[in-house]
Design an enzyme around this catalytic site. Structure first.
Site, PDB file in Angstrom:
ATOM      1  CG  HIS A 138       3.824  -1.793  -4.924  1.00 47.49           C
ATOM      2  ND1 HIS A 138       2.648  -2.510  -5.020  1.00 47.49           N
ATOM      3  CD2 HIS A 138       4.797  -2.606  -5.411  1.00 47.49           C
ATOM      4  CE1 HIS A 138       2.909  -3.710  -5.529  1.00 47.49           C
ATOM      5  NE2 HIS A 138       4.197  -3.801  -5.765  1.00 47.49           N
TER       6      HIS A 138
ATOM      7  CG  ASN B  71      -1.931  -1.141   1.147  1.00 50.51           C
ATOM      8  OD1 ASN B  71      -2.022  -1.805   0.122  1.00 50.51           O
ATOM      9  ND2 ASN B  71      -2.650  -1.371   2.222  1.00 50.51           N
TER      10      ASN B  71
ATOM     11  CB  CYS C  61      12.520  18.830 -11.539  1.00 52.61           C
ATOM     12  SG  CYS C  61      14.079  18.626 -10.706  1.00 52.61           S
TER      13      CYS C  61
ATOM     14  CG  ASN D 298      -8.848 -11.556   0.423  1.00 50.99           C
ATOM     15  OD1 ASN D 298     -10.004 -11.320   0.099  1.00 50.99           O
ATOM     16  ND2 ASN D 298      -7.810 -11.090  -0.240  1.00 50.99           N
TER      17      ASN D 298
ATOM     18  CG  ASP E 294      -2.986   3.384   2.564  1.00 48.83           C
ATOM     19  OD1 ASP E 294      -2.121   3.071   3.415  1.00 48.83           O
ATOM     20  OD2 ASP E 294      -3.971   2.645   2.283  1.00 48.83           O
TER      21      ASP E 294
ATOM     22  CB  CYS F  22      16.787  18.810 -14.285  1.00 53.70           C
ATOM     23  SG  CYS F  22      15.395  17.661 -14.267  1.00 53.70           S
TER      24      CYS F  22
ATOM     25  N   GLY G  35      -5.604  -8.898   2.683  1.00 50.33           N
ATOM     26  CA  GLY G  35      -6.137  -7.837   1.824  1.00 50.33           C
ATOM     27  C   GLY G  35      -5.412  -7.675   0.510  1.00 50.33           C
TER      28      GLY G  35
HETATM   29  C1  BJW Z   1     -10.231  -7.345   1.696  1.00 52.46           C
HETATM   30  C2  BJW Z   1     -11.141  -6.485   2.210  1.00 52.46           C
HETATM   31  C3  BJW Z   1     -11.165  -6.383   3.582  1.00 52.46           C
HETATM   32  C4  BJW Z   1     -11.360  -6.361   0.121  1.00 52.46           C
HETATM   33  N1  BJW Z   1     -10.336  -7.126   4.314  1.00 52.46           N
HETATM   34  N2  BJW Z   1      -9.409  -8.075   2.436  1.00 52.46           N
HETATM   35  C5  BJW Z   1       3.453 -11.878 -15.724  1.00 52.46           C
HETATM   36  C6  BJW Z   1       3.936 -12.624 -14.670  1.00 52.46           C
HETATM   37  C7  BJW Z   1       4.613 -12.017 -13.623  1.00 52.46           C
HETATM   38  C8  BJW Z   1       4.800 -10.640 -13.603  1.00 52.46           C
HETATM   39  C9  BJW Z   1       4.310  -9.902 -14.652  1.00 52.46           C
HETATM   40  C10 BJW Z   1       3.659 -10.514 -15.688  1.00 52.46           C
HETATM   41  N3  BJW Z   1       3.295  -9.542 -16.561  1.00 52.46           N
HETATM   42  C11 BJW Z   1       3.699  -8.353 -16.080  1.00 52.46           C
HETATM   43  C12 BJW Z   1       4.331  -8.547 -14.917  1.00 52.46           C
HETATM   44  C13 BJW Z   1       4.919  -7.534 -14.042  1.00 52.46           C
HETATM   45  C14 BJW Z   1       3.915  -6.716 -13.268  1.00 52.46           C
HETATM   46  C15 BJW Z   1       2.777  -7.615 -12.771  1.00 52.46           C
HETATM   47  O1  BJW Z   1       2.869  -8.265 -11.758  1.00 52.46           O
HETATM   48  N4  BJW Z   1       1.673  -7.619 -13.476  1.00 52.46           N
HETATM   49  C16 BJW Z   1       0.553  -8.495 -13.127  1.00 52.46           C
HETATM   50  C17 BJW Z   1      -0.693  -7.653 -12.932  1.00 52.46           C
HETATM   51  C18 BJW Z   1       0.429  -9.554 -14.178  1.00 52.46           C
HETATM   52  N5  BJW Z   1       4.647  -6.181 -12.159  1.00 52.46           N
HETATM   53  C19 BJW Z   1       5.341  -5.070 -12.264  1.00 52.46           C
HETATM   54  O2  BJW Z   1       5.375  -4.397 -13.285  1.00 52.46           O
HETATM   55  C20 BJW Z   1       6.147  -4.666 -11.048  1.00 52.46           C
HETATM   56  N6  BJW Z   1       7.490  -4.446 -11.399  1.00 52.46           N
HETATM   57  C21 BJW Z   1       8.271  -5.436 -11.889  1.00 52.46           C
HETATM   58  O3  BJW Z   1       7.877  -6.563 -12.077  1.00 52.46           O
HETATM   59  O4  BJW Z   1       9.560  -5.017 -12.159  1.00 52.46           O
HETATM   60  C22 BJW Z   1      10.420  -5.914 -12.859  1.00 52.46           C
HETATM   61  C23 BJW Z   1      10.227  -5.688 -14.326  1.00 52.46           C
HETATM   62  C24 BJW Z   1      10.557  -4.457 -14.852  1.00 52.46           C
HETATM   63  C25 BJW Z   1      10.411  -4.240 -16.213  1.00 52.46           C
HETATM   64  C26 BJW Z   1       9.884  -5.250 -17.023  1.00 52.46           C
HETATM   65  C27 BJW Z   1       9.519  -6.468 -16.462  1.00 52.46           C
HETATM   66  C28 BJW Z   1       9.702  -6.682 -15.102  1.00 52.46           C
HETATM   67  C29 BJW Z   1       5.610  -3.364 -10.479  1.00 52.46           C
HETATM   68  C30 BJW Z   1       4.243  -3.496  -9.936  1.00 52.46           C
HETATM   69  C31 BJW Z   1       3.727  -2.139  -9.471  1.00 52.46           C
HETATM   70  C32 BJW Z   1       2.289  -2.211  -8.990  1.00 52.46           C
HETATM   71  N7  BJW Z   1       1.776  -0.887  -8.836  1.00 52.46           N
HETATM   72  C33 BJW Z   1       0.439  -0.730  -8.304  1.00 52.46           C
HETATM   73  C34 BJW Z   1       0.079   0.775  -8.371  1.00 52.46           C
HETATM   74  C35 BJW Z   1       0.815   1.553  -7.282  1.00 52.46           C
HETATM   75  C36 BJW Z   1       0.563   3.011  -7.368  1.00 52.46           C
HETATM   76  C37 BJW Z   1      -0.872   3.404  -7.135  1.00 52.46           C
HETATM   77  O5  BJW Z   1      -1.415   3.183  -6.049  1.00 52.46           O
HETATM   78  O6  BJW Z   1      -1.446   3.954  -8.064  1.00 52.46           O
HETATM   79  O7  BJW Z   1       0.389  -1.223  -6.959  1.00 52.46           O
HETATM   80  S1  BJW Z   1      -0.799  -1.686  -9.155  1.00 52.46           S
HETATM   81  C38 BJW Z   1      -1.738  -2.052  -7.720  1.00 52.46           C
HETATM   82  O8  BJW Z   1      -1.705  -3.475  -7.495  1.00 52.46           O
HETATM   83  C39 BJW Z   1      -0.981  -1.421  -6.528  1.00 52.46           C
HETATM   84  C40 BJW Z   1      -1.069  -2.500  -5.508  1.00 52.46           C
HETATM   85  O9  BJW Z   1      -0.045  -2.335  -4.527  1.00 52.46           O
HETATM   86  C41 BJW Z   1      -0.942  -3.750  -6.321  1.00 52.46           C
HETATM   87  C42 BJW Z   1      -1.487  -4.975  -5.637  1.00 52.46           C
HETATM   88  O10 BJW Z   1      -2.847  -4.880  -5.443  1.00 52.46           O
HETATM   89  P1  BJW Z   1      -3.509  -5.427  -4.105  1.00 52.46           P
HETATM   90  O11 BJW Z   1      -3.002  -4.656  -2.961  1.00 52.46           O
HETATM   91  O12 BJW Z   1      -3.368  -6.897  -4.050  1.00 52.46           O
HETATM   92  O13 BJW Z   1      -5.032  -4.995  -4.319  1.00 52.46           O
HETATM   93  P2  BJW Z   1      -6.193  -5.766  -5.148  1.00 52.46           P
HETATM   94  O14 BJW Z   1      -7.232  -4.768  -5.448  1.00 52.46           O
HETATM   95  O15 BJW Z   1      -5.649  -6.519  -6.269  1.00 52.46           O
HETATM   96  O16 BJW Z   1      -6.772  -6.822  -4.115  1.00 52.46           O
HETATM   97  C43 BJW Z   1      -7.458  -6.395  -2.955  1.00 52.46           C
HETATM   98  C44 BJW Z   1      -7.849  -7.638  -2.167  1.00 52.46           C
HETATM   99  O17 BJW Z   1      -8.420  -7.193  -0.939  1.00 52.46           O
HETATM  100  C45 BJW Z   1      -8.889  -8.513  -2.839  1.00 52.46           C
HETATM  101  O18 BJW Z   1      -8.437  -9.872  -2.844  1.00 52.46           O
HETATM  102  C46 BJW Z   1     -10.143  -8.392  -1.948  1.00 52.46           C
HETATM  103  O19 BJW Z   1     -10.878  -9.607  -1.830  1.00 52.46           O
HETATM  104  C47 BJW Z   1      -9.520  -8.038  -0.631  1.00 52.46           C
HETATM  105  N8  BJW Z   1     -10.362  -7.277   0.265  1.00 52.46           N
HETATM  106  N9  BJW Z   1     -11.847  -5.886   1.134  1.00 52.46           N
HETATM  107  C48 BJW Z   1      -9.469  -7.961   3.674  1.00 52.46           C
HETATM  108  N10 BJW Z   1     -12.068  -5.542   4.186  1.00 52.46           N
HETATM  109 ZN    ZN Z   2      14.949  16.923 -12.114  1.00 54.83          ZN
END
Ligand code: BJW
Ligand code: ZN
Length: 249
Positions: A118, A101, A147, A213, A103, A150, A187
């Site tokens: 993240h 997260n 910036c 979850n 936040d 730069c 979560g």
């Molecule tokens: C509850 C509840 C309650 C509800 N109690 N629970 C294929 C295979 C492997 C990897 C990849 C692939 N294709 C592409 C990739 C790479 C990619 C990736 O993983 N993509 C997948 C989607 C396929 N990853 C990346 O790009 C990462 N970097 C990387 O891999 O670098 C190496 C690399 C570089 C260059 C090229 C290739 C590789 C970076 C990932 C960055 C993610 N960024 C975000 C946005 C952050 C900024 C913002 O906030 O705007 O991060 S995306 C978003 O998803 C955010 C979150 O941190 C992240 C995870 O989401 P999260 O937290 O799991 O939320 P949800 O909504 O998915 O789930 C919520 C859950 O809560 C649900 O299950 C509900 O049931 C539950 N819930 N209420 C408890 N009350």
């Molecule tokens: Zn700069």
């Protein structure tokens, strides 16, 4: 809600505990998740709003979206799940909190030394020269600032798709996951890598993995226990049961 005794028993014997959180932990604070039916990605396009290419194509749109989300986050408070985790941190010799997260609600609930995979949404830095941008930004700043060093575009300090995670944070997170006696995954949908590897690493290293979850996820099959409750209810209950039992032991 009944907490399986095996979870409490494992906690009573645990020296190293890891809590790994995702957007669902903040859902009860009023912050939208990403992949739930009413989540952010149901309405907005991640490649437009959460990638460097998206930001370069339309910096002001992306900036404004993040400003809007900051406003929401500032108006929200940590919930009982955040507070219970912050309490748990004080009870174990080694406790690590790893979050996806951005936040900062864990910190606002009193958690210390949070490993942020993240980044965070409150800070900004220059896309070109990486210099932190320390000027305060307000809701009125609807355009991406420039910036001071730069003249490059200033962006939020979050990790977008295609960007690498902060190296030290990821290394620490992987290490504590390997060593955890008990590993909570709460979560998170477990859809985003490399963060989603952590519960798998913990499971393969012999940790007791507990998923909190309401819904089944991509990582449920690695969990020894699945508590299908909101985290704002499950964590306070676990804390209560643990405190009761540790008084007896
Ligand atoms: C509850 C509840 C309650 C509800 N109690 N629970 C294929 C295979 C492997 C990897 C990849 C692939 N294709 C592409 C990739 C790479 C990619 C990736 O993983 N993509 C997948 C989607 C396929 N990853 C990346 O790009 C990462 N970097 C990387 O891999 O670098 C190496 C690399 C570089 C260059 C090229 C290739 C590789 C970076 C990932 C960055 C993610 N960024 C975000 C946005 C952050 C900024 C913002 O906030 O705007 O991060 S995306 C978003 O998803 C955010 C979150 O941190 C992240 C995870 O989401 P999260 O937290 O799991 O939320 P949800 O909504 O998915 O789930 C919520 C859950 O809560 C649900 O299950 C509900 O049931 C539950 N819930 N209420 C408890 N009350
Ligand atoms: Zn700069």
């Amino acid at each position: 809600m009944q907490i399986p005794h095996g979870i409490i028993e494992s906690l009573l014997n645990a020296k190293k505990v890891v809590v790994f959180t995702g957007a669902g932990i903040s859902a009860e604070s009023g912050i939208k998740t990403f992949r739930d039916p009413d989540g952010l990605w149901a309405k907005f396009n991640p490649s437009e709003l959460a990638s460097v290419d998206g930001f370069m194509s339309n910096p002001n749109l992306v900036w404004d979206w993040y400003q809007h989300r900051r406003d929401i986050i500032f108006s929200c408070e940590p919930n009982p799940g955040h507070y219970a985790i912050a309490e748990m941190q004080k009870l174990f010799p080694k406790f690590s909190l790893v979050t996806q997260n951005v936040d900062r609600l864990h910190q606002r609930a009193g958690a210390k030394d949070v490993i942020e995979l993240h980044g965070n949404i409150l800070e900004n830095y220059c896309l070109s020269c990486k210099t932190p941008y320390d000027e305060s930004v307000t809701a009125e700043d609807t355009e991406a600032p420039k910036c001071k060093s730069c003249g490059g575009l200033v962006r939020p300090a979050v990790v977008w798709f295609g960007e690498t995670l902060p190296y030290d944070a990821l290394m620490r997170a992987e290490e504590v996951s390997r060593k955890a006696d008990v590993f909570f995954t709460a979560g998170t949908s477990g859809e985003v890598y490399p963060a989603a590897n952590l519960p798998i690493i913990a499971s393969q290293s012999g940790s007791v993995v507990v998923e909190i979850n309401p819904n089944e996820t991509a990582i449920s099959r690695f969990a020894n226990y699945c508590l299908r409750y909101p985290s704002g209810e499950a964590f306070p209950k676990i804390l209560e049961e643990f405190n009761k039992q540790r008084g007896i032991h």
